[in-house]
Design a protein around this motif. Structure first.
Motif, PDB file in Angstrom:
ATOM      1  N   ILE A   1       0.839  -1.197   0.000  1.00 19.85           N
ATOM      2  CA  ILE A   1       0.000   0.000   0.000  1.00 19.85           C
ATOM      3  C   ILE A   1       0.876   1.250   0.000  1.00 19.85           C
ATOM      4  O   ILE A   1       0.623   2.203  -0.745  1.00 19.85           O
ATOM      5  N   VAL A   2       1.915   1.229   0.842  1.00 18.20           N
ATOM      6  CA  VAL A   2       2.830   2.367   0.924  1.00 18.20           C
ATOM      7  C   VAL A   2       3.557   2.563  -0.403  1.00 18.20           C
ATOM      8  O   VAL A   2       3.730   3.687  -0.875  1.00 18.20           O
ATOM      9  N   ARG A   3       3.966   1.464  -1.009  1.00 15.17           N
ATOM     10  CA  ARG A   3       4.652   1.563  -2.300  1.00 15.17           C
ATOM     11  C   ARG A   3       3.735   2.164  -3.367  1.00 15.17           C
ATOM     12  O   ARG A   3       4.175   2.987  -4.180  1.00 15.17           O
ATOM     13  N   ALA A   4       2.464   1.756  -3.351  1.00 18.71           N
ATOM     14  CA  ALA A   4       1.507   2.301  -4.315  1.00 18.71           C
ATOM     15  C   ALA A   4       1.312   3.804  -4.082  1.00 18.71           C
ATOM     16  O   ALA A   4       1.231   4.588  -5.042  1.00 18.71           O
ATOM     17  N   TYR A   5       1.225   4.192  -2.806  1.00 17.65           N
ATOM     18  CA  TYR A   5       1.076   5.611  -2.470  1.00 17.65           C
ATOM     19  C   TYR A   5       2.277   6.419  -2.961  1.00 17.65           C
ATOM     20  O   TYR A   5       2.117   7.488  -3.578  1.00 17.65           O
ATOM     21  N   ILE A   6       3.472   5.914  -2.709  1.00 16.83           N
ATOM     22  CA  ILE A   6       4.688   6.619  -3.129  1.00 16.83           C
ATOM     23  C   ILE A   6       4.755   6.725  -4.651  1.00 16.83           C
ATOM     24  O   ILE A   6       5.081   7.785  -5.205  1.00 16.83           O
ATOM     25  N   ASN A   7       4.434   5.640  -5.332  1.00 20.39           N
ATOM     26  CA  ASN A   7       4.451   5.672  -6.797  1.00 20.39           C
ATOM     27  C   ASN A   7       3.437   6.664  -7.352  1.00 20.39           C
ATOM     28  O   ASN A   7       3.695   7.345  -8.345  1.00 20.39           O
ATOM     29  N   LEU A   8       2.268   6.733  -6.706  1.00 19.96           N
ATOM     30  CA  LEU A   8       1.240   7.670  -7.146  1.00 19.96           C
ATOM     31  C   LEU A   8       1.689   9.109  -6.966  1.00 19.96           C
ATOM     32  O   LEU A   8       1.540   9.946  -7.871  1.00 19.96           O
ATOM     33  N   MET A   9       2.250   9.420  -5.799  1.00 24.67           N
ATOM     34  CA  MET A   9       2.683  10.786  -5.518  1.00 24.67           C
ATOM     35  C   MET A   9       3.850  11.207  -6.402  1.00 24.67           C
ATOM     36  O   MET A   9       3.917  12.338  -6.879  1.00 24.67           O
ATOM     37  N   ARG A  10       4.780  10.298  -6.629  1.00 29.94           N
ATOM     38  CA  ARG A  10       5.959  10.628  -7.428  1.00 29.94           C
ATOM     39  C   ARG A  10       5.690  10.531  -8.928  1.00 29.94           C
ATOM     40  O   ARG A  10       6.429  11.106  -9.729  1.00 29.94           O
ATOM     41  N   GLY A  11       4.645   9.812  -9.288  1.00 31.50           N
ATOM     42  CA  GLY A  11       4.367   9.585 -10.701  1.00 31.50           C
ATOM     43  C   GLY A  11       3.376  10.554 -11.317  1.00 31.50           C
ATOM     44  O   GLY A  11       3.137  10.507 -12.528  1.00 31.50           O
ATOM     45  N   THR A  12       2.794  11.423 -10.498  1.00 29.40           N
ATOM     46  CA  THR A  12       1.850  12.424 -11.019  1.00 29.40           C
ATOM     47  C   THR A  12       2.330  13.818 -10.624  1.00 29.40           C
ATOM     48  O   THR A  12       2.952  13.995  -9.570  1.00 29.40           O
ATOM     49  N   PRO A  13       2.045  14.825 -11.442  1.00 28.25           N
ATOM     50  CA  PRO A  13       2.519  16.188 -11.138  1.00 28.25           C
ATOM     51  C   PRO A  13       1.882  16.747  -9.864  1.00 28.25           C
ATOM     52  O   PRO A  13       0.700  16.505  -9.585  1.00 28.25           O
TER      53      PRO A  13
END
Length: 211
Positions: free
Chosen positions: A49-61
């Motif tokens: 879940i944390v990895r998905a959150y980090i990827n979402l935050m870093r992967g979108t402007p």
């Protein structure tokens, strides 16, 4: 000179807004990033879940995140004031970046130090706070310095929510006065602010140089 004097009060007020958001986001994001980093490397289902959150935050402007929270969430009945939306978006975004920096710093510490602490009868909490974390701080300070400078510049994005920060104030003054002087003033303010931030972090880095 007359234009400079006339602009100074509004520029200083906008500078205060920029500093306010940078300090608030920094103060909230750094403490939150540590547990997120620990969950990221823990052997539990939460790490996904944390990895998905980090990827979402870093992967979108960040700009998109600001607009989503302030303009998008009201469509599902969740409304924030513009100041609240700005802080929430920045904290979510920068916590993800800081968490990855912290994770890298923690994993960089030799595992043998954990084993040595265990042999000496030192608890895991004491080993983490007294042995590991000072080294982590030293390892991540250069990256945190860069992120601090980026955070100061990123505060200019809150203009999209109608908040009058430094760059928006300068742009308004340029349109009103048909002069480039306000942009020059904005640039000088940013340079001073980021230089001061770098100086503080360089001082802290020297304090940790004995590790």
């Amino acid at each position: 000179m007359e234009i400079f004097i006339d602009l100074m009060p509004s520029m200083l007020q906008a500078l205060g807004t920029t500093i306010f958001y940078a300090v608030i986001v920094w103060t909230l994001s750094i403490p939150l990033s540590l547990p997120v980093a620990l969950l990221r490397i823990a052997n539990t289902p939460l790490k996904w879940i944390v990895r998905a959150y980090i990827n979402l935050m870093r992967g979108t402007p960040l700009l998109l995140q600001l607009m989503f929270i302030y303009f998008g969430l009201p469509y599902v009945g969740i409304t924030f004031q513009r100041e609240q939306a700005a802080i929430i978006a920045f904290v979510f975004n920068y916590t993800a970046y800081f968490a990855e920096i912290m994770r890298s710093g923690i994993q960089h510490v030799d595992k043998g130090q954990w084993e040595a602490a265990k042999v000496l009868g030192i608890s895991k909490l004491q080993a983490f706070t007294k042995i590991v974390m000072p080294q982590v701080i030293k390892n991540v300070l250069p990256a945190l310095t860069n992120e601090a400078a980026t955070l100061i510049k990123d505060t200019s994005l809150i203009y999209v929510l109608g908040i009058s920060e430094l760059l928006k104030t300068g742009r308004t003054a340029v349109n009103t006065l048909s002069s480039l002087l306000p942009f020059a003033m904005v640039g000088v303010f940013y340079l001073i602010l980021i230089s001061a931030t770098n100086a503080v972090f360089n001082y802290i880095e020297k304090k940790y140089s004995y590790y």
